[in-house]
Design an enzyme around this catalytic site. Structure first.
Site, short mmCIF file in Angstrom:
data_model
loop_
_atom_site.label_atom_id
_atom_site.label_comp_id
_atom_site.label_asym_id
_atom_site.label_seq_id
_atom_site.Cartn_x
_atom_site.Cartn_y
_atom_site.Cartn_z
N GLU A 1 -11.39 -35.22 -13.64
CA GLU A 1 -10.02 -35.25 -14.19
C GLU A 1 -9.87 -36.56 -14.95
O GLU A 1 -10.00 -37.65 -14.37
CB GLU A 1 -8.95 -35.15 -13.09
N GLU B 1 -9.02 -34.12 -4.41
CA GLU B 1 -8.11 -35.22 -4.05
C GLU B 1 -7.72 -35.14 -2.57
O GLU B 1 -6.53 -35.14 -2.22
CB GLU B 1 -6.88 -35.24 -4.97
O1 AHR Z 1 -4.03 -32.61 -13.31
C1 AHR Z 1 -2.86 -32.68 -12.58
C2 AHR Z 1 -3.08 -33.14 -11.14
O2 AHR Z 1 -3.56 -34.45 -11.15
C3 AHR Z 1 -4.12 -32.40 -10.35
O3 AHR Z 1 -3.63 -31.24 -9.78
C4 AHR Z 1 -4.50 -33.38 -9.31
O4 AHR Z 1 -5.83 -33.20 -8.87
C5 AHR Z 1 -4.27 -34.72 -9.97
O5 AHR Z 1 -3.51 -35.56 -9.18
#
Ligand code: AHR
Length: 492
Positions: free
Chosen positions: A296, A173
């Site tokens: 994610e 990110e």
């Molecule tokens: O999964 C929680 C958070 O969500 C992670 O650390 C980040 O990559 C995303 O914003």
């Protein structure tokens, strides 16, 4: 009556087993308590990792595990997490709860955990606040077999042989918590950092670039154009938030049919996201060499009342089971581009497959769906066309059914079906072509209530049951899917 046509003899690519991947971050009680309890803990453990969790994850056939973050990755300095435990540096986990991170769980522990559960490690490096040298040395430490400063240090820390490391992420990110970068800037940094992620000996690293936040198509466009040829994978992050609002996401367990519907509608958006990112990638990579890595995904609710807001601890209901089933069907159906996905997160955080409390452990409905769906790992996706009913709520419409089908290496056809409707069952007739069919049986996950979930006192409130609700009629399979259910059928 919904109509499903499955062409069992028209393969459409392989469902990469890494679509069943997971993500574990130094966040809340995921690593500490969820995985690591320490060798001297009264909780049964293997080298400090809790035995019940190891056993449950082995059974789940987790193919790949991402670590150490997440946002934590771009603040993590790996050298703080190796060497004698008592000498490891302590730091503040600024992203997640401001708690002290004593680095007790580091590279050696993560690699050992992967060995124990039988998963491939996927390590995410630090671009946001780390140097190129630091990233390069981490790869040398983990994978170099000869004599070198980092390999020698690894040996002194107790590991003679290099580990096999297949997957490495160059930042996380970086458009947000990983450095607030513009895609142009990140693309250049990616090229530079990735250059020093070396292949030592016969270890071959699949390099994954930081991809877009949800529908930030410009990020994909710029990064593919400027750096596409230097990467093997490009990530995508998308979370399902019932209300669609970050400041008030909604409760994990207290919701009505409107929020149920909204949650599933937001989940279905994953299909459009993948299509559109894929279209951009295809302009630069028509051969689909670069994989889309959804590293994610999952539900994100308000935390459980009374828990640390920075720990992201949430319950998991039948609604999460549907979210998992729908997403997995979408990933299967896009397996030509999506070759890994990692649900967030493994234990005690967001849409976890396992929750723990002291010595107790509970498997969530999401665990059961992933377990049921495992028959698709590595199988050949086959064409499945559905003409099904519409699910309507306050003038909004979504498909009531979600489906995917695959044929495994033994020739067995599996069809996974989700009935998204909170109250209505769905009658369905399946025309299975290209396979002689006489019966279908399988497993179902459903419950009396949308909010049904497993607790430490009632760990089996939601659990799979065998399902024989389909029969042969005039050469076709006919059956009824109960409301709010996930079904996996083996068709013989
Ligand atoms: O999964 C929680 C958070 O969500 C992670 O650390 C980040 O990559 C995303 O914003």
């Amino acid at each position: 009556m919904a109509k499903l046509i499955v062409n069992a003899d028209i393969p459409k690519g392989t469902i990469d087993r890494n679509i069943y991947g997971h993500f574990s971050e130094h966040l809340g009680r995921c690593i500490y308590e969820g995985i690591w309890v320490g060798e001297r803990s009264p909780i049964p453990n293997i080298d400090g990792m809790r035995s019940d969790v190891v056993e449950a994850l082995r059974k789940l056939r987790v193919p790949v595990l991402r670590w150490p973050g997440g946002c934590f990755a771009d603040e993590y300095h790996w050298k703080d997490g190796v060497g004698p435990a008592e000498q490891r540096k302590r730091m503040i986990n600024t992203h997640w709860g401001g708690v002290v991170e004593d680095n007790r769980f580091g590279t050696h522990e993560f690699m050992r955990f992967c060995e124990l559960i039988g998963a491939e490690p996927y390590v995410c490096g630090n671009v946001g606040s780390g140097t190129v040298a630091e990233m390069s040395e981490w790869v040398e430490y983990m994978t170099f077999g000869g004599e070198s400063p980092m390999a020698d240090w690894r040996r002194r820390n107790g590991r003679e042989k290099p580990w096999k490391l297949a997957y490495f992420g160059v930042g996380n990110e970086n458009w947000g918590c990983g450095g607030n970068m513009r895609p142009e800037y990140y693309a250049d940094l990616y090229r530079r950092y990735a250059c020093y992620v070396r292949n030592y000996g016969d270890n071959r690293i699949f390099k994954i670039a930081c991809g877009a936040n949800s529908k930030d198509y410009d990020w994909t466009e710029v990064v593919m154009r400027q750096a596409g040829r230097f990467m093997d994978g490009l990530s995508l992050h998308y979370y399902t938030i019932p209300t669609g609002r970050w400041n008030e996401k909604g409760s994990a367990t207290e919701f009505d049919e409107k929020l149920w519907f909204a949650t599933l509608k937001h989940t279905l958006f994953m299909d459009e996201l993948i299509r559109r990112h894929d279209a951009i990638m295809t302009a630069y990579d028509p051969e689909k060499r670069v994989a889309l890595i959804v590293d994610e995904w999952g539900t994100w609710y308000d935390v459980e009342p009374g828990t640390n807001p920075g720990f992201l601890y949430q319950q998991n209901t039948m609604r999460d089971a549907l979210v998992a089933g729908i997403n997995l069907n979408i990933f299967h159906n896009h397996c030509d581009r999506v070759r890994m996905a990692n649900i967030a997160q493994l234990v005690n955080v967001l849409q976890a497959v396992i929750l723990t409390e002291g010595a107790r452990m509970v498997l969530t409905p999401t665990y059961h769906v992933m377990d049921m769906y495992n028959v698709h790992q590595g199988a050949a996706l086959v064409a499945a066309e559905l003409d099904g009913p519409v699910y309507e709520m306050d003038g909004e419409r979504i498909d009531q059914l979600s489906v995917s089908a695959s044929v495994d290496s033994s020739g067995r056809l599996h069809v996974s079906l989700c009935n998204l409707h909170h109250a209505d069952s769905a009658d369905i007739v399946c025309d299975i072509r290209g396979l002689a069919v006489s019966e279908a049986a399988g497993t179902i996950l459903t419950a009396d209530a949308m909010q049904a979930h497993n607790t430490f006192d009632e760990p089996e409130a939601v659990k799979p049951a065998s399902f024989d609700g389909f029969r042969m009629e005039g050469g076709r399979l006919v059956g009824r899917l109960p409301a709010r259910s996930v079904v996996v059928l083996e068709v013989r």
